[in-house]
Design a protein around this motif. Structure first.
Motif, PDB file in Angstrom:
ATOM      1  N   TYR A 265       0.825  -1.211   0.000  1.00  0.00           N
ATOM      2  CA  TYR A 265       0.000   0.000   0.000  1.00  0.00           C
ATOM      3  C   TYR A 265       0.854   1.252   0.000  1.00  0.00           C
ATOM      4  CZ  TYR A 265      -4.712  -1.834   0.195  1.00  0.00           C
ATOM      5  OH  TYR A 265      -5.899  -2.408  -0.153  1.00  0.00           O
ATOM      6  N   GLU A 266       1.982   1.188   0.696  1.00  0.00           N
ATOM      7  CA  GLU A 266       2.870   2.344   0.713  1.00  0.00           C
ATOM      8  C   GLU A 266       3.369   2.654  -0.704  1.00  0.00           C
ATOM      9  OE1 GLU A 266       6.361   3.719   3.681  1.00  0.00           O
ATOM     10  OE2 GLU A 266       6.741   1.843   2.634  1.00  0.00           O
ATOM     11  N   LEU A 267       3.742   1.588  -1.420  1.00  0.00           N
ATOM     12  CA  LEU A 267       4.219   1.761  -2.786  1.00  0.00           C
ATOM     13  C   LEU A 267       3.106   2.291  -3.680  1.00  0.00           C
ATOM     14  CD1 LEU A 267       6.272   1.379  -5.058  1.00  0.00           C
ATOM     15  CD2 LEU A 267       5.521  -1.001  -5.241  1.00  0.00           C
ATOM     16  N   ARG A 268       1.935   1.676  -3.561  1.00  0.00           N
ATOM     17  CA  ARG A 268       0.836   2.105  -4.428  1.00  0.00           C
ATOM     18  C   ARG A 268       0.454   3.547  -4.115  1.00  0.00           C
ATOM     19  NH1 ARG A 268      -5.414   0.562  -4.589  1.00  0.00           N
ATOM     20  NH2 ARG A 268      -5.894   1.942  -6.336  1.00  0.00           N
ATOM     21  N   SER A 269       0.484   3.883  -2.843  1.00  0.00           N
ATOM     22  CA  SER A 269       0.173   5.249  -2.444  1.00  0.00           C
ATOM     23  C   SER A 269       1.105   6.245  -3.142  1.00  0.00           C
ATOM     24  CB  SER A 269       0.297   5.359  -0.926  1.00  0.00           C
ATOM     25  OG  SER A 269       0.369   6.706  -0.525  1.00  0.00           O
ATOM     26  N   GLU A 270       2.387   5.928  -3.118  1.00  0.00           N
ATOM     27  CA  GLU A 270       3.363   6.811  -3.753  1.00  0.00           C
ATOM     28  C   GLU A 270       3.071   6.977  -5.242  1.00  0.00           C
ATOM     29  OE1 GLU A 270       6.082   7.926  -1.863  1.00  0.00           O
ATOM     30  OE2 GLU A 270       7.216   8.960  -3.441  1.00  0.00           O
ATOM     31  N   LEU A 271       2.748   5.869  -5.895  1.00  0.00           N
ATOM     32  CA  LEU A 271       2.570   5.916  -7.345  1.00  0.00           C
ATOM     33  C   LEU A 271       1.245   6.539  -7.749  1.00  0.00           C
ATOM     34  CD1 LEU A 271       4.215   2.593  -8.516  1.00  0.00           C
ATOM     35  CD2 LEU A 271       5.075   4.931  -8.638  1.00  0.00           C
ATOM     36  N   GLU A 272       0.179   6.270  -6.984  1.00  0.00           N
ATOM     37  CA  GLU A 272      -1.089   6.939  -7.289  1.00  0.00           C
ATOM     38  C   GLU A 272      -0.930   8.437  -7.047  1.00  0.00           C
ATOM     39  OE1 GLU A 272      -3.727   5.694  -8.695  1.00  0.00           O
ATOM     40  OE2 GLU A 272      -3.915   3.571  -8.192  1.00  0.00           O
TER      41      GLU A 272
ATOM     42  N   GLY B 178      13.897   7.694  -5.803  1.00  0.00           N
ATOM     43  CA  GLY B 178      13.793   8.762  -4.815  1.00  0.00           C
ATOM     44  C   GLY B 178      13.071   8.288  -3.566  1.00  0.00           C
ATOM     45  N   MET B 179      11.974   7.565  -3.779  1.00  0.00           N
ATOM     46  CA  MET B 179      11.222   7.020  -2.656  1.00  0.00           C
ATOM     47  C   MET B 179      12.101   6.063  -1.836  1.00  0.00           C
ATOM     48  SD  MET B 179       7.802   4.605  -2.785  1.00  0.00           S
ATOM     49  CE  MET B 179       7.156   3.806  -1.309  1.00  0.00           C
ATOM     50  N   ALA B 180      12.853   5.228  -2.540  1.00  0.00           N
ATOM     51  CA  ALA B 180      13.714   4.266  -1.842  1.00  0.00           C
ATOM     52  C   ALA B 180      14.757   4.990  -0.995  1.00  0.00           C
ATOM     53  CB  ALA B 180      14.393   3.345  -2.851  1.00  0.00           C
TER      54      ALA B 180
END
Lengths: 225, 225
Positions: A86-93, B94-96
DNA sequence: AATCACGGTATGGTATACAATATACCGATA
DNA sequence: TATCGGTATATTGTATACCATACCGTGATT
């Protein structure tokens, strides 16, 4: 004369892929269950070859897990996996919403608005499945409005997988499509007025909003062994 | 007695996958070239079944493109695809970096520092391939330090595909591993001092830095027809 | 109780046959 | 000449049979 549309003929492999994917995403299989190739051939009605190719594709979607010389099984998600996801998807959305606000493609904006209005109408008529479908479409349209095809592809994959988490944790049952639609309207407003930062922030929060529900669902499932 | 390590036995499919992937990423095939199954069986020395399964996996990596009843071919990237791709990767690297700065896992930090120092030593000895390998490893370690497995997986996929762009545009030849290493040190410093924003910003710029090189390489290739 | 041997079962892989289709070639026709 | 159509060929798509091997449970043996 208008050009003839080239008819896309589905291969059996593609049909098997979609069939299996839909079975998985509707909870036909239990978490951890082994998918036996020969059972699947009978279930889908095709031979092993397309089944195995479909399973390889599903493996890449992370809808099944391949174990060497054991076969394929439905994953058993952990709380950490779901949080990371969810953290990843949050960033990408968030990125998609920000980019969409930056682009501001009028045609896309109109499409999104129409999807929202149609969803509202469906909600008023209590056509819940319609609403859910259109809510998913909202995210698709925003991703497309970002103008970034790679982003669109990756988000599409993530959105497919999120359905697995939902079905495996039964959390889909507790969704509130009306609240979701309300948040979508806020995100759209931010995009429409080109507020990149606000669009990103709202989109990120929107995704993380549903995380507790899924995690609670996961706990409930695990409590039932 | 110590536990026996469970020996991971590679299947032929996996071997074929890696073999084909390496051939693609080292430029053995030309952009747009068709990959004929029969030729591949002779090239790799296995039967059609594992070849086709490997190709399905490569299709998901976007290292080959499947066309219904035509087969698989090496993609011909466009400038827009490459720009979109770099933009996405920039966001995620960047997120990483930001997450790694947030976590600040001491063990991971030591690993990264060691990779950087080893790379520096290799650079001094002009062992260029070593340096390139360790520079790639830097990104891997940062992704792991983020603590987010999903992010790590996606970035791994993206990093594989970036190699395709490099080889198809010949831009690998113009890389300057020393400059890359210098930027890695700056990113590491930001991570080590927990400067999330600075780490993110540096990492994003670092990725976008190499975009012009790849695009120039693409133009050069296309000029040669 | 721990280990070992054994056999059943399922996958992994090969080979083969055949169907379906895309492409190139070639000739007929306008 | 250019276009249309048909045919041959090559290649993928699918099915199937068969074998090797790994995994797992079971039970005997120590």
């Amino acid at each position: 004369m208008a050009e003839f549309q080239k008819i896309k003929i589905d291969t059996v492999t593609e049909v098997a892929y979609r069939h299996l994917r839909d079975l998985i995403l509707t909870g036909y299989f239990l978490p951890g269950q082994w998918l036996r190739e020969r059972e699947l051939t009978e279930l889908i009605g095709v031979s092993r070859t397309p089944i195995r190719e479909a399973l390889r594709t599903l493996e890449q979607d992370q809808l099944v897990i391949a174990e060497s010389r054991r076969g394929f099984r439905i994953p058993v998600p952990t709380a950490k996996e779901i949080r990371d996801f969810y953290e990843l998807r949050s960033e990408l959305e968030g990125m998609a919403a920000a980019k969409a606000a930056q682009q501001g493609d009028a045609g896309r904006m109109a499409e999104i608005l129409q999807a929202l209005d149609t969803a509202q109408a469906s909600l008023d008529h209590e056509e819940i499945l319609q609403v859910i479908g259109l809510n998913n479409r909202f995210h698709d349209l925003v991703a497309m409005a970002s103008g970034n095809q790679s982003l669109c592809d990756v988000l599409g994959k993530l959105r497919t997988k999120v359905n697995l988490f939902r079905v495996l944790s039964w959390s889909g049952r507790r969704e509130r499509p009306g609240e979701t639609l309300r948040q979508h309207r806020l995100i759209f407003a931010a995009i429409a007025e080109h507020s990149e930062r606000r669009a990103r922030s709202l989109a990120m929060d929107h995704i993380l909003d549903s995380l507790p529900l899924v995690l609670a669902g996961l706990n409930a499932v695990q409590a039932n062994h």
